[in-house]
Motif scaffolding. Structure first.
Motif, PDB file in Angstrom:
ATOM      1  N   GLN A 272       0.845  -1.215   0.012  1.00 16.55           N
ATOM      2  CA  GLN A 272      -0.001   0.032  -0.033  1.00 16.55           C
ATOM      3  C   GLN A 272       0.905   1.248   0.069  1.00 16.55           C
ATOM      4  O   GLN A 272       0.656   2.307  -0.705  1.00 16.55           O
ATOM      5  N   VAL A 273       2.112   1.245   0.889  1.00 14.30           N
ATOM      6  CA  VAL A 273       2.758   2.581   1.011  1.00 14.30           C
ATOM      7  C   VAL A 273       4.265   1.996   0.834  1.00 14.30           C
ATOM      8  O   VAL A 273       4.842   2.051   2.013  1.00 14.30           O
ATOM      9  N   PRO A 274       4.761   1.687  -0.063  1.00 18.54           N
ATOM     10  CA  PRO A 274       6.057   1.012  -0.210  1.00 18.54           C
ATOM     11  C   PRO A 274       7.195   2.028   0.416  1.00 18.54           C
ATOM     12  O   PRO A 274       8.035   1.658   1.085  1.00 18.54           O
ATOM     13  N   GLY A 275       7.015   3.340  -0.245  1.00 19.46           N
ATOM     14  CA  GLY A 275       8.267   4.237   0.170  1.00 19.46           C
ATOM     15  C   GLY A 275       7.947   4.474   1.572  1.00 19.46           C
ATOM     16  O   GLY A 275       9.026   4.662   2.444  1.00 19.46           O
ATOM     17  N   GLN A 276       6.735   4.670   2.219  1.00 19.24           N
ATOM     18  CA  GLN A 276       6.714   5.045   3.778  1.00 19.24           C
ATOM     19  C   GLN A 276       7.438   3.732   4.354  1.00 19.24           C
ATOM     20  O   GLN A 276       8.267   3.875   5.538  1.00 19.24           O
ATOM     21  N   VAL A 277       6.860   2.506   4.245  1.00 22.93           N
ATOM     22  CA  VAL A 277       7.573   1.474   5.077  1.00 22.93           C
ATOM     23  C   VAL A 277       9.034   1.368   4.776  1.00 22.93           C
ATOM     24  O   VAL A 277       9.707   0.951   5.690  1.00 22.93           O
ATOM     25  N   SER A 278       9.411   1.260   3.570  1.00 28.54           N
ATOM     26  CA  SER A 278      10.954   1.143   3.326  1.00 28.54           C
ATOM     27  C   SER A 278      11.776   2.186   3.944  1.00 28.54           C
ATOM     28  O   SER A 278      12.893   1.892   4.643  1.00 28.54           O
ATOM     29  N   ALA A 279      11.193   3.408   4.121  1.00 22.95           N
ATOM     30  CA  ALA A 279      11.928   4.521   4.695  1.00 22.95           C
ATOM     31  C   ALA A 279      12.118   4.398   6.206  1.00 22.95           C
ATOM     32  O   ALA A 279      13.101   4.625   6.740  1.00 22.95           O
ATOM     33  N   ARG A 280      10.982   3.684   6.602  1.00 20.76           N
ATOM     34  CA  ARG A 280      11.117   3.332   8.216  1.00 20.76           C
ATOM     35  C   ARG A 280      11.949   2.493   8.507  1.00 20.76           C
ATOM     36  O   ARG A 280      12.914   2.560   9.391  1.00 20.76           O
ATOM     37  N   VAL A 281      12.053   1.515   7.589  1.00 19.10           N
ATOM     38  CA  VAL A 281      13.047   0.171   7.980  1.00 19.10           C
ATOM     39  C   VAL A 281      14.388   0.919   7.517  1.00 19.10           C
ATOM     40  O   VAL A 281      15.205   0.524   8.450  1.00 19.10           O
ATOM     41  N   ALA A 282      14.746   1.668   6.511  1.00 20.83           N
ATOM     42  CA  ALA A 282      15.933   1.885   6.342  1.00 20.83           C
ATOM     43  C   ALA A 282      16.453   2.790   7.447  1.00 20.83           C
ATOM     44  O   ALA A 282      17.699   2.800   7.828  1.00 20.83           O
TER      45      ALA A 282
END
Length: 296
Positions: A272-282
């Protein structure tokens, strides 16, 4: 009795490998692939990225493979190598040779994969069933895990709702039509828009008799024993998880853990929100990496 995962027959295997090959076209970065031998079978590995950070190992969810991280790998590989595995016992290019009969076997398998890649330690990111496998690496190979990030770790900190399990079992028995797949996606991962090649690979994975294990809620002592920094990301509206209950339990038993609950997110919150999730993980991974620091 512990089983070894395998395709139903040669036709099912060939159909899956065709779908897998088509899906490779979605991977956005240059990559190298290899097959790492372990006591549990050959593990297919895809590596992309470069940088000073410790590598990040990706563990996919049920029915998936390492290619399903294609939509976030660019964000995750900005300052480190990213290693996407096809989990042994799941449909993919890995070939299982011995059962993963105990939880500790996943830690042993993970350590042997790192050995084969020449890596001492790595960060680990798992999604759904892969979040369970990532948790097992933190429990049973703690000296090899720099941090563990979990996306929608249903069944790990709280039980998966019984009603959801029944619905998934019904789908497995009767829902393999196109209409059944549509209804399952709308219920399980609303707001996601998988490509045709992704769906084809998911459907072809039904020809594989999996032996990848299932998540179970950690005992209090197990949870408290996790030494690696831990991040859990949930969709607030997930039908498989209980985010608020999981946050309360983590606060009590593993108070250093970080929990992110994405408003409006479902079990497919990464899609749904790949950029938001990947930024949080990174950001989390960088904050727990001696070589790379991420501000904010």
């Amino acid at each position: 009795m512990a089983r070894i995962g395998r395709f139903r027959n040669e036709t099912a295997r060939e159909e899956y490998l065709r779908a897998y090959a088509a899906m490779e076209g979605l991977w956005p970065l240059p990559s190298t692939v290899s097959d790492v031998p372990t006591a549990y079978g050959s593990t297919h590995v895809r590596r992309s990225g470069a940088g000073a950070g410790l590598p990040l190992v990706l563990l996919h969810g049920f029915g998936g493979n390492g290619l399903y991280w294609y939509d976030v790998v660019e964000d995750l590989a900005r300052d480190r190598v990213v290693v996407a595995l096809d989990t042994v016992g799941s449909a993919g290019r890995s070939v299982q040779a011995a059962p993963l009969a105990r939880d500790a076997d996943y830690g042993a398998w993970f350590a042997q994969v790192l050995d084969g890649l020449g890596l001492d330690r790595a960060h680990v990111l798992g999604e759904s069933l892969g979040a369970w496998h990532a948790t097992l690496t933190a429990l049973h190979a703690p000296d090899r895990v720099a941090s563990v990030s979990l996306i929608e770790p249903n069944g790990v900190f709280t039980r998966t709702p019984v009603r959801a399990l029944f619905r998934m079992l019904r789908f497995g028995a009767t829902g393999s039509t196109d209409e059944g797949w549509r209804r399952m996606r709308e219920w399980l991962t609303p707001g996601t828009d998988p490509t045709d090649v992704e769906l084809a690979c998911l459907k072809a994975a039904q020809g594989y008799r999996t032996a990848a294990g299932w998540a179970r809620p950690l005992k209090d002592a197990e949870l408290a024993s996790i030494a690696a920094p831990l991040l859990a990301v949930y969709g607030a509206e997930s039908v498989l998880s209980e985010p608020d209950a999981a946050r309360r339990r983590l606060a009590e038993r593993l108070p250093g853990a970080e929990v992110e609950i994405v408003p409006g997110g479902g079990h497919g919150v990464r899609g749904q929100v790949p950029g938001q999730v990947s930024a949080r993980v990174a950001r989390f991974v960088g904050q727990h990496d001696p070589s790379v620091r991420v501000d904010g």
